[in-house]
Design a protein around this motif. Structure first.
Motif, short mmCIF file in Angstrom:
data_model
loop_
_atom_site.label_atom_id
_atom_site.label_comp_id
_atom_site.label_asym_id
_atom_site.label_seq_id
_atom_site.Cartn_x
_atom_site.Cartn_y
_atom_site.Cartn_z
N GLY A 1 0.84 -1.20 0.00
CA GLY A 1 0.00 0.00 0.00
C GLY A 1 0.88 1.24 0.00
N THR A 2 0.80 2.07 1.06
CA THR A 2 1.65 3.25 1.16
C THR A 2 2.75 3.06 2.19
N ALA A 3 2.81 1.89 2.81
CA ALA A 3 3.78 1.63 3.88
C ALA A 3 5.09 1.08 3.32
N THR A 4 6.06 0.95 4.20
CA THR A 4 7.30 0.24 3.89
C THR A 4 7.29 -1.06 4.68
N LEU A 5 7.34 -2.18 3.97
CA LEU A 5 7.37 -3.49 4.61
C LEU A 5 8.78 -4.05 4.48
N ALA A 6 9.32 -4.56 5.57
CA ALA A 6 10.65 -5.17 5.55
C ALA A 6 10.61 -6.44 6.38
N GLY A 7 11.37 -7.42 5.96
CA GLY A 7 11.52 -8.62 6.77
C GLY A 7 10.44 -9.67 6.61
N ILE A 8 9.69 -9.64 5.51
CA ILE A 8 8.71 -10.70 5.26
C ILE A 8 9.47 -11.94 4.80
N GLU A 9 9.15 -13.09 5.40
CA GLU A 9 9.82 -14.33 5.05
C GLU A 9 8.80 -15.44 4.84
N LEU A 10 9.00 -16.20 3.77
CA LEU A 10 8.21 -17.40 3.49
C LEU A 10 9.19 -18.56 3.55
#
Length: 160
Positions: free
Chosen positions: A102-111
């Motif tokens: 969206g308008t955020a900053t996402l960091a550190g997503i892991e699958l």
């Protein structure tokens, strides 16, 4: 000597939300409920805690909009070994897993450590869509995964 610190991360087991591997029932709602709970609580680990196949029978099934990990018991996907965790996406359109900033900053997503399998064929569904919108997606990791039988296994988008 330095002190080793570990942080406790909340765990959201999909079984507690009603997902049952190995049956023929759609598990989208239950797995998404665990993801949503983790995102709403500020992050955590969504655990696929039982070996077997989880059915994703709804187009555009799972959306990740916060910093979480989805991991499987055993920690490694394989199309050739028993005792693995598989997410089976049966629709021939849409995307199995969408990471949406969206308008955020996402960091550190892991699958981590599971198979993601589609219905197959060209112009079929997509496996994983990284949709940054007007925000950013940083440091997304796919670890020990097997992704196959999709038109596009990993795709980047910018729609908001």
């Amino acid at each position: 000597m330095g002190e080793v610190r570990t942080r406790k991360v909340p765990v959201y087991d999909v079984l507690a939300y009603g997902a049952i591997p190995g049956d023929s029932v759609n598990d989208c709602t239950e797995i998404q409920a665990a993801i949503t709970a983790a995102v709403n609580d500020g992050g955590g680990d969504v655990l696929l805690s039982k070996v077997g196949t989880y059915n994703l029978n709804t187009a555009n099934c799972l959306t990740i909009s916060g910093e979480i990990r989805i991991l499987a018991v055993g920690g490694r996907g394989s199309f050739f070994e028993a005792n693995t965790v598989t997410l089976n996406y049966s629709p021939t359109t849409g995307t199995a897993i969408t990471v949406s900033a969206g308008t955020a900053t996402l960091a550190g997503i892991e699958l981590i450590g599971f198979n993601l399998v589609g219905a197959g064929g060209l112009n079929a569904a997509d496996g994983i869509l990284l949709n940054k919108g007007t925000g950013q997606i940083l440091h997304t990791k796919l670890i020990g995964m097997r992704v196959g039988s999709f038109d596009s296994c990993l795709q980047q988008g910018t729609a908001s």
